[in-house]
Design a protein around this motif. Structure first.
Motif, PDB file in Angstrom:
ATOM      1  N   GLY A   1      31.760  42.909  45.553  1.00 13.69           N
ATOM      2  CA  GLY A   1      32.349  43.987  44.760  1.00 13.69           C
ATOM      3  C   GLY A   1      33.840  43.837  44.498  1.00 13.69           C
TER       4      GLY A   1
ATOM      5  N   ILE B   1      25.055  47.736  40.932  1.00 17.51           N
ATOM      6  CA  ILE B   1      25.331  46.833  39.813  1.00 17.51           C
ATOM      7  C   ILE B   1      26.434  45.940  40.359  1.00 17.51           C
ATOM      8  CG2 ILE B   1      26.273  46.651  37.473  1.00 17.51           C
ATOM      9  CD1 ILE B   1      25.020  49.397  36.910  1.00 17.51           C
ATOM     10  N   ILE B   2      26.054  44.771  40.883  1.00 16.80           N
ATOM     11  CA  ILE B   2      27.013  43.981  41.647  1.00 16.80           C
ATOM     12  C   ILE B   2      27.191  42.584  41.072  1.00 16.80           C
ATOM     13  CG2 ILE B   2      26.964  45.252  43.821  1.00 16.80           C
ATOM     14  CD1 ILE B   2      24.763  43.509  44.830  1.00 16.80           C
ATOM     15  N   ASN B   3      26.826  42.437  39.803  1.00 10.61           N
ATOM     16  CA  ASN B   3      27.139  41.182  39.124  1.00 10.61           C
ATOM     17  C   ASN B   3      27.762  41.506  37.774  1.00 10.61           C
ATOM     18  OD1 ASN B   3      26.108  38.962  36.997  1.00 10.61           O
ATOM     19  ND2 ASN B   3      26.575  38.017  38.952  1.00 10.61           N
ATOM     20  N   GLY B   4      29.045  41.153  37.641  1.00 15.61           N
ATOM     21  CA  GLY B   4      29.800  41.511  36.445  1.00 15.61           C
ATOM     22  C   GLY B   4      29.346  40.771  35.197  1.00 15.61           C
TER      23      GLY B   4
ATOM     24  N   ASN C   1      26.234  42.398  33.802  1.00 17.84           N
ATOM     25  CA  ASN C   1      26.504  43.751  33.302  1.00 17.84           C
ATOM     26  C   ASN C   1      27.299  43.710  32.011  1.00 17.84           C
ATOM     27  OD1 ASN C   1      25.939  46.548  33.908  1.00 17.84           O
ATOM     28  ND2 ASN C   1      28.159  46.805  34.036  1.00 17.84           N
TER      29      ASN C   1
ATOM     30  N   ALA D   1      23.763  38.283  42.714  1.00 20.49           N
ATOM     31  CA  ALA D   1      23.542  39.671  43.143  1.00 20.49           C
ATOM     32  C   ALA D   1      22.735  39.708  44.434  1.00 20.49           C
ATOM     33  CB  ALA D   1      22.825  40.453  42.039  1.00 20.49           C
TER      34      ALA D   1
ATOM     35  N   ASN E   1      32.399  45.796  34.914  1.00 22.48           N
ATOM     36  CA  ASN E   1      32.555  46.609  36.119  1.00 22.48           C
ATOM     37  C   ASN E   1      31.317  46.579  37.009  1.00 22.48           C
ATOM     38  OD1 ASN E   1      35.263  47.853  35.962  1.00 22.48           O
ATOM     39  ND2 ASN E   1      34.480  48.524  33.976  1.00 22.48           N
ATOM     40  N   ASN E   2      31.540  46.855  38.272  1.00 21.49           N
ATOM     41  CA  ASN E   2      30.481  46.922  39.268  1.00 21.49           C
ATOM     42  C   ASN E   2      30.436  48.322  39.875  1.00 21.49           C
ATOM     43  OD1 ASN E   2      30.346  44.152  38.903  1.00 21.49           O
ATOM     44  ND2 ASN E   2      30.393  43.662  41.063  1.00 21.49           N
TER      45      ASN E   2
ATOM     46  N   TYR F   1      32.833  52.654  42.423  1.00 19.18           N
ATOM     47  CA  TYR F   1      32.897  51.991  41.118  1.00 19.18           C
ATOM     48  C   TYR F   1      34.205  51.233  40.967  1.00 19.18           C
ATOM     49  CZ  TYR F   1      34.129  51.942  36.126  1.00 19.18           C
ATOM     50  OH  TYR F   1      34.548  51.578  34.874  1.00 19.18           O
TER      51      TYR F   1
ATOM     52  N   GLY G   1      34.575  44.215  39.814  1.00 19.37           N
ATOM     53  CA  GLY G   1      33.824  43.423  40.782  1.00 19.37           C
ATOM     54  C   GLY G   1      34.361  42.025  40.984  1.00 19.37           C
TER      55      GLY G   1
END
Lengths: 429, 429
Positions: A134, A158-161, A164, A203, A282-283, A298, A301
């Motif tokens: 993150g 949501i941990i892969n920029g 996303n 991720a 963003n993550n 939020y 990341g």
């Protein structure tokens, strides 16, 4: 022993390393005040002494010899920013020599975290790894401390920029996957070889780290079910939006009575869900605890300064620990090894897009197939057909994945169905 | 001294007190493991020994006499959940008697926080107040620790659940203010006397606490500019949405070269902003740091278990501190007393709704008035007029508030303008 500074050895001076040095320079006074003691970077391991750097660093600090750091008894803290599994031997050596370790290395923490934390404990030290997941978002420390009174029930991240960013462009700007990927590469949000991101592996590493901490269990990376976004069609994103959803690559961990569930896959997320508003690179991590209810963290990341912000936060903690002579005051591993529940035992709602013959009886046949497997339908879209072909979009209520898979197999045998184009899970909250 | 438990005295057993007891019961094993030591609630101050409670508590723990807690040398920690400024004397007495203090009391921390933290430091103890702002959302600890490497530039918070619930109902369900308020009261999200919430005072208390910590300055509560939402019309929310915004009651703190700015007021927020997705009774704090960039913390801003989650997180920290004999290891006050910049020196974009004569030349006159004060217009809506009256909605670019106020005064004198119905600030990021 009264000391005048905490001394640091840095392994690596790439993007994040330069970010760390920059932050130590621009916020030096505040950092000293929070740490309660001076922080001095004594040596920096680099591969090339002559390479131009993104930050001003005295050349006398640089070395190409890692033993100058690991064998220096004055160095209290090793910050490992090399990345990759090759860094493991250095981290282990640092711990054996009673140095604190800070790392941003997600591959290492995901695959060897529990073992390294044990080694740290056995040496009366600790590993800090806020920056491994993150980027700049505080995740590790909140899970360990702020939510420490909670039994964590679920993580949705949501941990892969990279993915996303691509999904956001596809959704908000009607781009096709390949165009969005090309844009992401042009802007530095995707690597030239983006497979690890697109296929969900990045991720899954991060989920392993978070789930280990949240569920107090060793996570075996290969027990994470992983599905990426390479096959995602813009068409499905449009249908999802019509139904009130957006599509995100989610990393989900849950603790159930029968074990853990761990998975990374694209899923439909309701537009009113806080994760739906996490846009571009963003993550965010959404956490459900049995006391706090639902909270979300939020932010960025990745990036030199955001990730550096997490590294230096860890460094301040370490410096304070050293300064106050708290030997190993805050390690807390009791890593169990909890069972992982197979995916087909989960309950999920599904989104399904299929092509059918435009003839009477097809829809009734479909409905029957679902009904026989006790899968009930929540939403249906069927648009006017083209050239004898009807496109049908269905969203089911949540059912055991086993039942859904059986229904899916049965409709695929059905002669009126020409093709199942897409199948995605749906989350409701 | 080896001790077998950290002993706690609880002042108050209302909603939050019952939540704390409940969490200590249901998550006892995990809490013990994280704290590294048993936590024992030894005494609980209540007003009425016979009152039925929302949680099972042995009656022998209850007392109506506060000295049984404050004067008990075995009690290490006092958790103050009485609320109100009357609790101050007990908090001070507890600190003087070398007890750690945990409090959820926002009024107290907002008005006397700096003085109490000094008293704590002088006694080698500390005050923990995570629960005083944002209910279950981790805010204090992340600001102190996770973002400790940052110079905090700006805080933007939705930190009052009552008003956010009302605004969400008005926006998403087209309700009028009074109906939304009645609903909020019926569901327990607003008190019968909701003035402190509606007028922004509650948010201003919380902003004072957060800004003190973020900007490392004593905040004088009366220097916060406060404007509530009682006069907000549903009509303005509809226009805002048409322009791509929602309206939120924001608490904003900034550190600029010339001082701090501190204000609570309704503002238009772009629908793509993460704060726009904070719905109903939820709270969130958006933080901008010079290293991390922008991060947001989201979750339930009130409630027995969420707020209890924050109190028990503090309790785990205190227990660990006591168990590891870290005398005052983590206090960090260096409260400066920074200048506050007057509102009219700020730059803001404004939303403006006014009624004008439906005659030629009125709009040109308006445009001239703005242009003379160097205020430029960003967006304009003028709908077909009714009964000789035109409704005009304008959004300006960001300008000094002084200039905008001058333009506003000049158009109000202008004969074609019948009334200025609404004026709100707009935030862009």
């Amino acid at each position: 022993m009264v000391r005048d500074a905490v001394k640091v050895g840095l392994l690596g001076l790439g993007t994040v390393g330069a970010g760390v040095m920059k932050i130590l320079q621009i916020n030096s006074e505040q950092i000293r005040s929070r740490a309660g003691i001076n922080i001095e970077v004594k040596k920096i391991l680099v591969r090339d002494l002559k390479k131009p750097r993104a930050v001003e660093v005295e050349s006398s600090l640089l070395t190409t010899n890692v033993t100058e750091i690991l064998e220096d008894p004055e160095i209290d803290v090793v910050i490992e920013l090399m990345g990759g599994l090759a860094a493991r031997v250095h981290v282990e050596e640092a711990l054996r020599r009673k140095k604190y370790v800070i790392t941003a290395n997600k591959d290492l923490m995901a695959t060897a975290g529990a073992s390294l934390l044990r080694l740290a404990r056995d040496n009366g030290r600790n590993i800090y790894y806020e920056a491994s997941v993150g980027g700049g978002i505080p995740l590790i420390r909140p899970l360990k401390h702020s939510l420490g009174a909670n039994k964590i029930l679920r993580l949705v991240g949501i941990i892969n920029g990279t993915t996303n960013y691509i999904l956001t462009r596809m959704d908000l700007e009607n781009m096709e996957f390949n165009d969005a990927l090309a844009e992401a590469q042009a802007r530095g949000f995707a690597e030239q070889n983006p497979e690890n991101d697109l296929e969900g592996k990045d991720a899954a590493y991060k989920l392993s780290i978070l789930a280990g901490l949240a569920f107090n269990s060793q996570i075996h990376f290969d027990t994470v079910n992983v599905e990426g976004i390479s096959n995602l069609k813009q068409r499905d994103i449009l249908y999802a939006r019509e139904l009130g959803f957006t599509i995100k690559l989610l990393a989900i961990g849950e603790e159930r009575a029968d074990g853990l569930t761990l998975r990374v896959h694209p899923a439909l997320v309701p537009l009113t869900h806080p994760l739906a508003g996490v846009l571009y690179e963003n993550n965010a991590l959404y956490v459900e605890g049995n006391a706090v209810g639902e909270v979300m963290f939020y932010g960025p990341g990745a990036g030199a300064l955001p990730t550096g912000s997490s590294v230096v936060a860890d460094l301040i903690d370490v410096a304070r620990t050293i300064n106050h002579h708290v030997e190993n005051g805050i390690i807390e591993i009791a890593f169990h090894d909890k069972k992982v529940v197979p995916l087909e035992e989960l309950e999920s709602a599904f989104y399904l897009r299929l092509l059918a013959e435009d003839q009477s009886g097809v829809f009734a046949g479909l409905a029957n197939a679902f009904s026989e497997e006790m899968v009930s339908l929540d939403m249906i879209i069927q648009k006017r057909s083209r050239e004898g072909e009807a496109e049908i979009v269905l969203v089911t209520h949540a059912e055991k994945e086993k039942s859904f898979n059986a229904a899916l197999a049965s409709i695929q045998k059905f002669s009126g169905i020409k093709a199942v184009k897409s199948v995605y899970r749906v989350i409701r909250k």
